[in-house]
Design a protein around this motif. Structure first.
Motif, mmCIF file in Angstrom:
data_model
loop_
_atom_site.group_PDB
_atom_site.id
_atom_site.type_symbol
_atom_site.label_atom_id
_atom_site.label_comp_id
_atom_site.label_asym_id
_atom_site.label_seq_id
_atom_site.Cartn_x
_atom_site.Cartn_y
_atom_site.Cartn_z
ATOM 1 N N TYR A 27 0.797 -1.224 0.000
ATOM 2 C CA TYR A 27 0.000 0.000 0.000
ATOM 3 C C TYR A 27 0.829 1.274 0.000
ATOM 4 O O TYR A 27 0.320 2.362 -0.271
ATOM 5 C CB TYR A 27 -0.909 0.021 1.236
ATOM 6 N N ALA A 28 2.103 1.195 0.301
ATOM 7 C CA ALA A 28 2.926 2.400 0.433
ATOM 8 C C ALA A 28 3.177 3.033 -0.935
ATOM 9 O O ALA A 28 3.033 2.404 -1.992
ATOM 10 C CB ALA A 28 4.247 2.063 1.096
ATOM 11 N N ASN A 29 3.557 4.311 -0.890
ATOM 12 C CA ASN A 29 3.913 5.030 -2.107
ATOM 13 C C ASN A 29 5.296 4.561 -2.573
ATOM 14 O O ASN A 29 6.251 4.607 -1.806
ATOM 15 C CB ASN A 29 3.942 6.536 -1.824
ATOM 16 N N SER A 31 7.390 5.939 -4.264
ATOM 17 C CA SER A 31 8.385 7.020 -4.232
ATOM 18 C C SER A 31 8.940 7.237 -2.831
ATOM 19 O O SER A 31 9.951 7.928 -2.656
ATOM 20 C CB SER A 31 7.760 8.329 -4.738
ATOM 21 N N SER A 32 8.297 6.618 -1.834
ATOM 22 C CA SER A 32 8.732 6.770 -0.437
ATOM 23 C C SER A 32 9.759 5.701 -0.095
ATOM 24 O O SER A 32 9.503 4.785 0.700
ATOM 25 C CB SER A 32 7.523 6.689 0.500
ATOM 26 N N GLY A 38 7.758 1.533 1.483
ATOM 27 C CA GLY A 38 7.905 2.181 0.188
ATOM 28 C C GLY A 38 8.859 1.421 -0.716
ATOM 29 O O GLY A 38 8.647 1.320 -1.934
ATOM 30 N N ALA A 41 7.072 -1.514 -2.388
ATOM 31 C CA ALA A 41 6.253 -1.086 -3.523
ATOM 32 C C ALA A 41 7.138 -0.746 -4.724
ATOM 33 O O ALA A 41 6.833 -1.103 -5.870
ATOM 34 C CB ALA A 41 5.390 0.116 -3.133
ATOM 35 N N GLN A 229 8.159 11.700 -11.153
ATOM 36 C CA GLN A 229 8.165 10.251 -11.312
ATOM 37 C C GLN A 229 8.378 9.879 -12.784
ATOM 38 O O GLN A 229 8.196 10.693 -13.680
ATOM 39 C CB GLN A 229 6.853 9.637 -10.808
ATOM 40 N N THR A 237 1.548 9.281 -8.509
ATOM 41 C CA THR A 237 1.872 8.040 -7.813
ATOM 42 C C THR A 237 1.598 6.837 -8.697
ATOM 43 O O THR A 237 0.535 6.734 -9.317
ATOM 44 C CB THR A 237 1.045 7.925 -6.523
ATOM 45 N N SER A 238 2.527 5.928 -8.783
ATOM 46 C CA SER A 238 2.395 4.750 -9.632
ATOM 47 C C SER A 238 1.277 3.840 -9.156
ATOM 48 O O SER A 238 1.062 3.657 -7.943
ATOM 49 C CB SER A 238 3.709 3.960 -9.637
ATOM 50 N N ASN A 239 0.565 3.253 -10.097
ATOM 51 C CA ASN A 239 -0.469 2.253 -9.815
ATOM 52 C C ASN A 239 0.236 0.911 -9.662
ATOM 53 O O ASN A 239 0.351 0.138 -10.624
ATOM 54 C CB ASN A 239 -1.486 2.229 -10.956
#
Length: 388
Positions: A27-29, A31-32, A38, A41, A229, A237-239
């Motif tokens: 569930y995290a972004n 980019s984090s 992160g 992900a 990104q 934010t990427s899917n």
């Protein structure tokens, strides 16, 4: 329901669906990357990037993920048209997908350039002589699709790319309908920019890609820069689940490609052999090389919309899914020299990996009955009008 509309969309492969469900837990972004969640992900996204890169014979750094091929086309074509102040024009083939046409028109409006349209012959093949006349030093990008979404006709990408590069223009090719159904090595070798979409090769919707070298990426104006990104070309934010599924779908399609091509070609040809008995039928693009799964057929005397209304349990189409709500003749068939009547009597039939021999036999019988019924009703109406 017998589904013969795989060029519009495909069912998600169960293996892909399983991965999408698993990736949804990340569930995290992405980019984090300062923390583990992160990073997890981000690893899913980068694994997908590697898988797609392998499938299209490129490097991961050349894969720019988007929400679909239409968005990727906008980023690539508009970006190319705005990237060089001395080259604001575009040249596109007359039978390009509407997304490519509209992207080029938007780029022309934004940059003060123009869109030049290269004609095609009766078979749907690009007129290379006309293309050569249109491309000059004011052109930033030339777009020729690898396989047409309505007819399956495969474009002369190698020859077209030489014309573009001789004038210093970027060469763009839409491989959405070819990836997973044909060998794209030749296209990948010659194209500066390519686009593709997940849901056309048994992946989830909401994922696509622009494919370009680092040098080409730097030449594009960042239309959707956002938060930086996707190498600064597609912000947001990427899917993660969709991209993870896209990567696996591309990998699976590539691994099974030779067998898939043989099987789909046989099913397509079986379908045509059955429909020929209707009489007064013809293939649009018959004299051109076509992708293995696509058959665009004109049934003379049978309006396509009426035939489809008589086929409640067979899913086919009369053209591109992206313009199915617009009751106008196919621009692709009109560009090939078909009359409005002929275009209106044409159906697109596209088979896929779940299609069976039994599906084809049943579809032939149902299409046969529907076409004969429409022809009969049309004849009755014409006789009544004559009598009146």
């Amino acid at each position: 329901m017998i589904y013969l509309d795989y060029n519009a969309s495909t069912p998600v492969d169960p293996r892909v669906a399983s991965l999408v469900q698993e990736a949804s837990r990340a569930y995290a972004n992405p980019s984090s990357t300062q923390h583990g969640a992160g990073q997890q992900a981000a690893e899913l996204v980068e694994h997908a990037r590697q898988r797609l890169a392998t499938a299209v014979h490129r490097t991961p750094r050349e894969i720019v993920f988007t929400a679909g091929a239409s968005e990727a086309a906008a980023i690539g074509i508009i970006g190319a048209m705005l990237g060089d102040p001395y080259r604001r024009n575009a040249v596109i083939a007359a039978t390009e997908h509407k997304a490519i046409i509209q992207a080029a028109e938007a780029g022309a409006r934004l940059g003060g350039g123009e869109v030049r349209v290269a004609s095609v012959g009766h078979s749907g093949l690009l007129d290379l002589s006309h293309l050569n006349e249109l491309v000059d030093d004011s052109v930033s990008v030339v777009a020729v699709m690898a396989a047409n979404n309505e007819t399956g006709v495969m474009g002369p990408v190698a020859q077209a790319s030489v014309i573009a590069r001789n004038r210093g223009a970027l060469f763009f090719s839409d491989v959405t309908q070819l990836l997973g159904k044909g060998d794209i090595v030749d296209v990948s070798t010659h194209a500066d920019l390519m686009v593709c979409s997940s849901h056309k090769l048994y992946g989830p919707k909401g994922a696509g890609a622009l494919i370009a070298s680092r040098h080409t990426q730097k030449a594009l104006f960042p239309v959707f820069g956002g938060g930086g990104q996707e190498f600064g070309l597609r912000g947001g934010t990427s899917n993660v689940p969709a991209l993870a599924g896209f990567g696996l779908a591309a990998e699976l399609a590539t691994h099974s490609l030779p067998a898939t091509m043989r099987r789909l070609t046989a099913l397509r040809d079986q379908l045509w052999d059955g429909l020929r008995d209707l009489g007064a039928v013809e293939i649009n693009g018959a004299d051109a090389p076509r992708v293995c799964n696509t058959l665009n057929v004109r049934i003379v005397g049978a309006d396509a919309e009426a035939v489809m209304a008589s086929l409640p349990d067979v899913a086919v189409s009369s053209g591109s899914a992206c313009q199915s709500a617009v009751p106008t003749p196919s621009h692709v068939l009109l560009a090939m020299g078909r009359s409005t009547t002929a275009a209106g009597e044409s159906l697109r039939l596209s088979v896929g990996t779940p299609t069976t021999d039994a599906d084809i036999r049943a579809s032939i019988a149902k299409l046969f009955a529907a076409a004969l019924r429409v022809r009969e009703l049309t004849g009755d109406l014409e006789r009544r009008l004559d009598d009146a």
